[in-house]
Design a protein around this motif. Structure first.
Motif, PDB file in Angstrom:
ATOM      1  N   ALA A 128      36.815 -14.155  12.254  1.00  0.00           N
ATOM      2  CA  ALA A 128      37.776 -13.544  13.180  1.00  0.00           C
ATOM      3  C   ALA A 128      37.709 -14.161  14.576  1.00  0.00           C
ATOM      4  N   VAL A 129      36.541 -14.655  14.969  1.00  0.00           N
ATOM      5  CA  VAL A 129      36.440 -15.222  16.331  1.00  0.00           C
ATOM      6  C   VAL A 129      36.384 -16.745  16.313  1.00  0.00           C
ATOM      7  N   GLY A 130      36.730 -17.309  15.173  1.00  0.00           N
ATOM      8  CA  GLY A 130      36.844 -18.770  15.102  1.00  0.00           C
ATOM      9  C   GLY A 130      35.522 -19.500  14.994  1.00  0.00           C
ATOM     10  N   ARG A 131      34.456 -18.811  14.558  1.00  0.00           N
ATOM     11  CA  ARG A 131      33.223 -19.539  14.271  1.00  0.00           C
ATOM     12  C   ARG A 131      33.473 -20.436  13.061  1.00  0.00           C
ATOM     13  N   PRO A 132      32.658 -21.456  12.874  1.00  0.00           N
ATOM     14  CA  PRO A 132      32.962 -22.373  11.756  1.00  0.00           C
ATOM     15  C   PRO A 132      32.560 -21.817  10.388  1.00  0.00           C
ATOM     16  N   LEU A 133      32.712 -20.541  10.190  1.00  0.00           N
ATOM     17  CA  LEU A 133      32.321 -19.906   8.929  1.00  0.00           C
ATOM     18  C   LEU A 133      33.437 -19.013   8.409  1.00  0.00           C
ATOM     19  N   SER A 134      33.691 -19.106   7.142  1.00  0.00           N
ATOM     20  CA  SER A 134      34.634 -18.224   6.466  1.00  0.00           C
ATOM     21  C   SER A 134      34.107 -18.084   5.040  1.00  0.00           C
ATOM     22  N   PRO A 135      33.590 -16.906   4.677  1.00  0.00           N
ATOM     23  CA  PRO A 135      32.830 -16.808   3.430  1.00  0.00           C
ATOM     24  C   PRO A 135      33.544 -17.327   2.185  1.00  0.00           C
TER      25      PRO A 135
END
Ligand code: SF4
Ligand code: SF4
Length: 709
Positions: free
Chosen positions: A320-327
């Protein structure tokens, strides 16, 4: 009669007799499927072991609830309802499909005709089921092609999308439904032309509509359609069967097993290696997941079972905050890797390091282990254990972010991430004002107590959070609990250390604390820190029962031992923020709310995301020392959510949430509009303390003296 139309399976197809043709198709289809699945299972056979064969009854119950009952699907109303309809349709049509395929082989066995009554009942049900599934395919394809929900998007940094695959599969299933409808329709039309009474087609169903459309078709055309539809149906069925293991539809085969073998214990982290003792773990050459083969077989099954629905990522605070992670992409990238390195045709290769090729370091460090992804996944796919295992691998290779090296060293040498002296751990109890109202004994072996207040590092050392410690102690004192703390003998619970991947350091902290707790002789442990609570409850063994302070307070309120004054600021609206390690990981949702609702006059609202869908505050524990690349802070999103809900005060029940929320309120520019308070601080403020008689008299005397003349 039904039998008077010859079976399409028995008819000739050019020079080839039907029985021969369909026997060959069935043999080739099943052989290909068996071969493909065997190849897909190859990496699972090379994977690390996993313990998933325990508690069969609980596992079966979960299969009924989550797989057959589709329990989690309604959480996404539209897509969930469609999935339930498709799933139910498939179950109903499984009898029909089986019947048609067996018909192709034997020519005699048709399930729906085992009993005429059953067949009459089943007929319309399957017609409607096929119609609904067909319509769902059309709607799903339209959604993907025209409306393009953001949930399905694949940013280029997360690899390739699987949209074409998804649409192709939808088309195949639609073809299957249409061909089955056409078999029914053409057969019924043929029967009608011959003046025979055939099987009734359900009103306004797909076969019924097709039959109407075919009303004027010639006999030979109908006959060709009947045979053609049957051939297309059988070919599509076997093609789909063999194609599914190449993409997201593999979940049709694997999901039942994935749900059965899903993790049962919330809040826990898998051991470094199943079946090893602590001493054996110390001797292990390589710790954690470094290559694909280091995952356990169940984690690989997870990769195959993902339906690519994006629900996990939709709820992920890091995404949601644009960290380089998306499960979702942790899974799909691993699945792509598996398909590429363990191809159906050709040689398997293994041993490629995952970090740097499949995952980036930042991606793996970005996770707050909040558990929102796992809570959401309808197929019970796990993320935290995989992420912790990948971190273990990086830590084992000495690959630790710079900002985290110092706190880790401090934890090793001083037992806290701040590097402060052990003897200062109980300093928070020593302010003169506090000591006037409450005494906090240190349990050094000479001082017996029933209850241990496990404080943990942040509350012991952080100036702001020490207020939570003092409020907690005053609550114990108020209800007359015989309690104490470990003082210098307490070390960090190691909760974040473990989830960070530093298993050896965690084990050292755990062993030290376990010994100190046992030596204190207490009967129970209470903590105001959900991270410590989770660690003591799930990561430690053989300790006295552990409670979070919200559970303790709720019980004392119910017992009438804690009473509250009317809320001090009756014009303010309160919103409770569920800490991940209290809520999602331990299912404590009601106790804190009950405590708030017991305060007279307190107005409370729920935020848009609350309880098991609560948004993480941005990361407890070592996340305070690590700042991943992000567009905004997670806490800021949460603070804005509270403001949007109309809250003036966010109540937390976790010191880490408090740090993040207070910081976020400033960053979001909501100072003066929104404040944060810990549940213990609020309870301490609101407790109705009885005034001793002599103090009461003194107060009245003073009041009389200062009364206006
Ligand atoms: S645990 Fe939380 S932060 Fe980590 S991947 Fe899942 S939803 Fe995202
Ligand atoms: S992991 Fe679960 S929630 Fe996430 S995309 Fe796959 S099936 Fe959907």
């Amino acid at each position: 009669m039904l039998d008077s139309i010859p079976s399409a399976a028995q008819a000739a197809y050019g020079p080839i007799p039907g029985p021969v043709l369909f026997a060959v198709i069935a043999f080739v289809g099943l052989a290909c499927f068996a071969y493909i699945v065997t190849r897909r299972l190859t990496p699972l056979l090379r994977a690390e072991q996993d313990v998933r064969f325990d508690r069969p009854l609980i596992r079966l119950e979960r299969v009924f609830k989550y797989w057959l009952g589709q329990w989690k699907h309604p959480r996404f109303r539209f897509a969930g309802t469609m999935h339930i309809l498709i799933f139910a349709g498939f179950l109903i049509l499984a009898f029909q499909a089986f019947s048609l395929l067996i018909l192709g082989i034997s020519g005699n066995v048709v399930l729906s005709r085992f009993s005429e009554t059953a067949g009459n009942l089943y007929g319309p049900v399957k017609d409607y089921a096929a119609t609904i599934v067909f319509l769902c395919m059309v709607v799903a394809a339209t959604r993907r092609i025209v409306f393009k929900p953001t949930r399905y998007e694949v940013p280029t940094k997360f690899g390739k999308g699987h949209k074409a695959d998804a649409i192709f599969l939808l088309a195949l299933i639609a073809t299957l439904m249409a061909s089955e409808g056409l078999i029914e329709a053409s057969k019924a039309a043929l029967q009608a032309q011959r003046g025979q009474t055939g099987e009734m087609l359900a009103l306004a169903s797909l076969p019924w509509l097709m039959k109407r459309a075919l009303a004027s078709a010639s006999h030979s055309r109908l006959w060709n359609l009947y045979r053609g539809a049957y051939l297309v149906d059988v070919l599509t069925f076997y093609f789909l069967l063999c194609y599914r293991p190449f993409g997201i539809q593999f979940h049709v085969e694997t999901s039942l097993f994935n749900v059965y073998f899903a993790k049962l214990d919330r809040g826990t982290v898998k051991p470094v290696k199943w079946g090893l003792t602590q001493t054996e773990v110390d001797k292990v050459q390589s710790i954690g997941v470094k290559t694909f083969e280091d995952f356990t077989w169940k984690h690989m099954l997870d990769f195959y079972s993902c339906a690519d629905c994006g629900r996990c990522s939709d709820q992920c605070p890091a995404k949601a905050v644009g960290r380089p992670l998306s499960p979702r992409f942790l899974t799909t990238k691993a699945r792509d890797y598996s398909f590429q390195h363990y191809p159906v045709l050709g040689k398997s290769e293994n041993g490629t390091p995952l970090i740097g090729s499949v995952y980036s370091e930042d991606e793996i460090w970005s996770c707050t282990t909040c558990g929102a992804c796992e809570e959401e996944c309808p197929l019970l796919i796990e993320y935290i254990d995989k992420i912790v295992d990948l971190r273990r691998g990086m830590v084992d290779d000495g690959n630790v972010p710079k900002s985290l090296q110092k706190p880790l060293k401090a934890l090793e040498s001083r037992g806290n991430p701040y590097g402060k002296m052990e003897k200062k751990r109980a300093e928070w109890t020593k302010s003169a004002d506090f000591q006037k109202s409450c005494r906090v004994p240190v349990l050094d072996g000479n001082q017996p107590a029933d209850t241990l207040y496990f404080v943990d590092s942040i509350t012991s050392y952080d100036d702001r959070m020490q207020s939570i410690g003092r409020a907690t102690a005053k609550i114990f004192d108020h209800v007359g609990t015989n309690f104490g703390i470990l003082g210098a003998a307490e070390k960090d619970s190691g909760h974040e250390v473990r989830r960070f991947g530093e298993e050896t350091l965690f084990m050292a902290l755990r062993d030290h604390n376990t010994e100190a707790i046992k030596a204190s002789g207490v009967q129970r442990i209470v903590t105001a820190d959900p991270h410590a609570y989770n660690a003591l409850k799930h990561d430690y063994k053989d300790l006295p029962p552990v409670e979070h302070i919200s559970q303790f307070i709720a019980r004392e309120v119910k017992a009438g031992k804690i009473k509250f004054n009317p809320v001090e600021d009756a014009d303010k609206v309160y919103a409770y923020h569920d800490p991940c390690y209290l809520g999602r990981h331990n299912q404590v949702y009601d106790d804190p709310r009950e405590v708030l609702d017991a305060i007279p006059g307190l107005k409370r609202v729920e935020m848009e995301r609350s309880r098991d869908r609560a948004l993480c505050c941005g990361g407890g524990g070592l996340m305070l020392f690590y700042e991943p690349k992000e567009e905004q802070r997670i806490g800021v999103l949460r603070a804005k959510m509270a403001a949007e809900a109309g809250a003036d005060v966010i109540v937390t029940a976790c010191p880490f949430c408090m740090v993040n929320m207070e910081d976020a309120i400033k960053v979001a520019g909501l100072e003066g509009q929104l404040t944060a308070i810990d549940l213990t601080e609020l309870v301490d403020r609101q407790i109705a303390r009885e005034i001793p008689a002599e103090v009461g008299e003194l107060v009245s005397e003073i009041k009389q003296e200062v009364a206006p003349v």
